[in-house]
Motif scaffolding. Structure first.
Motif, mmCIF file in Angstrom:
data_model
loop_
_atom_site.group_PDB
_atom_site.id
_atom_site.type_symbol
_atom_site.label_atom_id
_atom_site.label_comp_id
_atom_site.label_asym_id
_atom_site.label_seq_id
_atom_site.Cartn_x
_atom_site.Cartn_y
_atom_site.Cartn_z
ATOM 1 N N ALA A 1 -14.523 -1.268 19.963
ATOM 2 C CA ALA A 1 -15.777 -0.499 19.873
ATOM 3 C C ALA A 1 -16.939 -1.392 19.438
ATOM 4 C CB ALA A 1 -15.610 0.669 18.905
ATOM 5 N N GLY A 2 -16.649 -2.423 18.650
ATOM 6 C CA GLY A 2 -17.657 -3.430 18.330
ATOM 7 C C GLY A 2 -18.598 -3.091 17.192
ATOM 8 N N GLU A 3 -19.424 -4.079 16.889
ATOM 9 C CA GLU A 3 -20.313 -3.962 15.737
ATOM 10 C C GLU A 3 -21.310 -2.817 15.875
ATOM 11 O OE1 GLU A 3 -22.195 -7.675 14.518
ATOM 12 O OE2 GLU A 3 -23.741 -6.538 13.477
ATOM 13 N N ASN A 4 -21.760 -2.556 17.101
ATOM 14 C CA ASN A 4 -22.741 -1.487 17.293
ATOM 15 C C ASN A 4 -22.198 -0.123 16.900
ATOM 16 O OD1 ASN A 4 -24.675 -3.250 18.138
ATOM 17 N ND2 ASN A 4 -24.345 -2.879 20.334
ATOM 18 N N ASN A 5 -20.873 0.002 16.891
ATOM 19 C CA ASN A 5 -20.236 1.258 16.477
ATOM 20 C C ASN A 5 -19.598 1.126 15.094
ATOM 21 O OD1 ASN A 5 -20.665 2.975 18.828
ATOM 22 N ND2 ASN A 5 -19.387 1.498 19.899
ATOM 23 N N ASP A 6 -20.026 0.113 14.344
ATOM 24 C CA ASP A 6 -19.472 -0.112 12.995
ATOM 25 C C ASP A 6 -17.960 -0.365 13.038
ATOM 26 O OD1 ASP A 6 -21.980 0.248 11.762
ATOM 27 O OD2 ASP A 6 -21.703 2.413 11.743
ATOM 28 N N TYR A 7 -17.464 -0.858 14.167
ATOM 29 C CA TYR A 7 -16.024 -1.131 14.352
ATOM 30 C C TYR A 7 -15.159 0.105 14.138
ATOM 31 C CZ TYR A 7 -17.346 -6.025 14.635
ATOM 32 O OH TYR A 7 -17.928 -7.205 15.024
ATOM 33 N N LEU B 1 -7.023 16.372 3.285
ATOM 34 C CA LEU B 1 -5.927 15.613 2.675
ATOM 35 C C LEU B 1 -4.785 16.540 2.268
ATOM 36 C CD1 LEU B 1 -8.019 13.379 0.253
ATOM 37 C CD2 LEU B 1 -7.268 12.824 2.572
ATOM 38 N N LYS B 2 -3.583 16.000 2.312
ATOM 39 C CA LYS B 2 -2.407 16.759 1.868
ATOM 40 C C LYS B 2 -1.859 16.128 0.611
ATOM 41 C CE LYS B 2 -0.170 18.041 5.991
ATOM 42 N NZ LYS B 2 0.917 17.570 6.805
ATOM 43 N N LYS B 3 -1.528 16.977 -0.353
ATOM 44 C CA LYS B 3 -0.959 16.462 -1.602
ATOM 45 C C LYS B 3 0.318 15.689 -1.339
ATOM 46 C CE LYS B 3 -2.514 19.779 -5.028
ATOM 47 N NZ LYS B 3 -2.146 20.822 -5.983
ATOM 48 N N GLY B 4 0.428 14.563 -1.991
ATOM 49 C CA GLY B 4 1.660 13.789 -1.897
ATOM 50 C C GLY B 4 1.697 12.798 -0.746
ATOM 51 N N ASP B 5 0.818 12.998 0.263
ATOM 52 C CA ASP B 5 0.781 12.035 1.367
ATOM 53 C C ASP B 5 0.076 10.753 0.933
ATOM 54 O OD1 ASP B 5 2.060 13.756 2.992
ATOM 55 O OD2 ASP B 5 0.431 13.994 4.452
ATOM 56 N N ASP B 6 0.469 9.654 1.531
ATOM 57 C CA ASP B 6 -0.213 8.390 1.285
ATOM 58 C C ASP B 6 -1.207 8.138 2.410
ATOM 59 O OD1 ASP B 6 1.003 7.782 -1.038
ATOM 60 O OD2 ASP B 6 2.405 6.327 -0.202
ATOM 61 N N TYR B 7 -2.413 7.836 2.018
ATOM 62 C CA TYR B 7 -3.437 7.472 2.993
ATOM 63 C C TYR B 7 -3.819 6.021 2.747
ATOM 64 C CZ TYR B 7 -3.608 12.466 3.612
ATOM 65 O OH TYR B 7 -3.248 13.764 3.856
ATOM 66 N N VAL B 8 -4.336 5.399 3.772
ATOM 67 C CA VAL B 8 -4.723 4.007 3.629
ATOM 68 C C VAL B 8 -6.228 3.889 3.871
ATOM 69 C CG1 VAL B 8 -4.157 3.440 6.048
ATOM 70 C CG2 VAL B 8 -4.152 1.630 4.319
ATOM 71 N N PHE B 9 -6.889 3.083 3.038
ATOM 72 C CA PHE B 9 -8.301 2.769 3.289
ATOM 73 C C PHE B 9 -8.409 1.283 3.570
ATOM 74 C CE2 PHE B 9 -7.931 2.442 -1.383
ATOM 75 C CZ PHE B 9 -8.512 1.202 -1.636
ATOM 76 N N PHE B 10 -9.357 0.942 4.410
ATOM 77 C CA PHE B 10 -9.465 -0.460 4.828
ATOM 78 C C PHE B 10 -10.829 -0.730 5.428
ATOM 79 C CE2 PHE B 10 -9.046 0.847 9.228
ATOM 80 C CZ PHE B 10 -8.224 1.963 9.150
ATOM 81 N N CYS B 11 -11.116 -2.029 5.602
ATOM 82 C CA CYS B 11 -12.295 -2.461 6.347
ATOM 83 C C CYS B 11 -11.853 -2.710 7.778
ATOM 84 C CB CYS B 11 -12.860 -3.752 5.739
ATOM 85 S SG CYS B 11 -14.214 -4.448 6.727
ATOM 86 N N SER B 12 -12.563 -2.100 8.751
ATOM 87 C CA SER B 12 -12.133 -2.227 10.144
ATOM 88 C C SER B 12 -12.824 -3.366 10.884
ATOM 89 C CB SER B 12 -12.327 -0.900 10.893
ATOM 90 O OG SER B 12 -13.714 -0.603 11.016
#
Ligand code: ZN
Length: 149
Positions: A86-92, A122-133
């Motif tokens: 998607a590229g930089e114009n779409n913030d990746y 969000l669901k309780k107990g689930d693991d979510y991941v955050f990251f830089c794309s």
């Protein structure tokens, strides 16, 4: 030290200190391609949760751009692959990508961006991941977000 004092002052001034104090977090993305947080815990009492991303570095976003993207754990690879296309114009971030639960725009040094997450997604107990794309940054810039009581 200064930053903490300023944040407290801002909260007090806003008059929302009590209710919102724990329903927000500030995370920093650096010129060294790191986040300063590896985990974010969202209290179940928060209906909304605000994430503020600050880039205290000096490098511009086309060189050392950072965003903050939240997905389910298993979606990290697909979302970063499609985000790179998607590229930089779409913030990746691929526009309309339903695997993306929340994301900020891409920022460079000395910039700031924030996003408010509706915790009903969000669901309780689930693991979510955050990251830089930004391409290849998620190898270093990632962490776990949990939603709990
Ligand atoms: Zn980055």
């Amino acid at each position: 030290m200064l930053r903490t004092a300023a944040a407290l002052a801002a909260l007090t001034l806003s008059g929302l200190a009590h209710a919102d104090a724990q329903c927000s977090v500030t995370i920093h993305g650096t010129d060294q391609m790191t986040y300063d947080l590896k985990t974010i815990a969202v209290p179940a009492s928060c209906k909304q949760f605000k994430v503020t991303l600050q880039h205290p570095g000096t490098l511009p976003k086309n060189v050392m751009g950072h965003n903050w993207v939240l997905t389910k754990k298993d979606d990290l690879k697909g979302v970063t692959d499609d985000g790179a296309k998607a590229g930089e114009n779409n913030d990746y971030v691929q526009p309309g990508d339903t695997r993306v639960l929340a994301h900020t725009k891409l920022i460079g040094g000395n910039e700031e961006a924030s996003v408010t997450l509706n915790t009903q997604t969000l669901k309780k107990g689930d693991d979510y991941v955050f990251f830089c794309s930004y391409p290849f940054h998620a190898t270093m810039m990632k962490g776990t977000l949990t939603f709990s009581g």
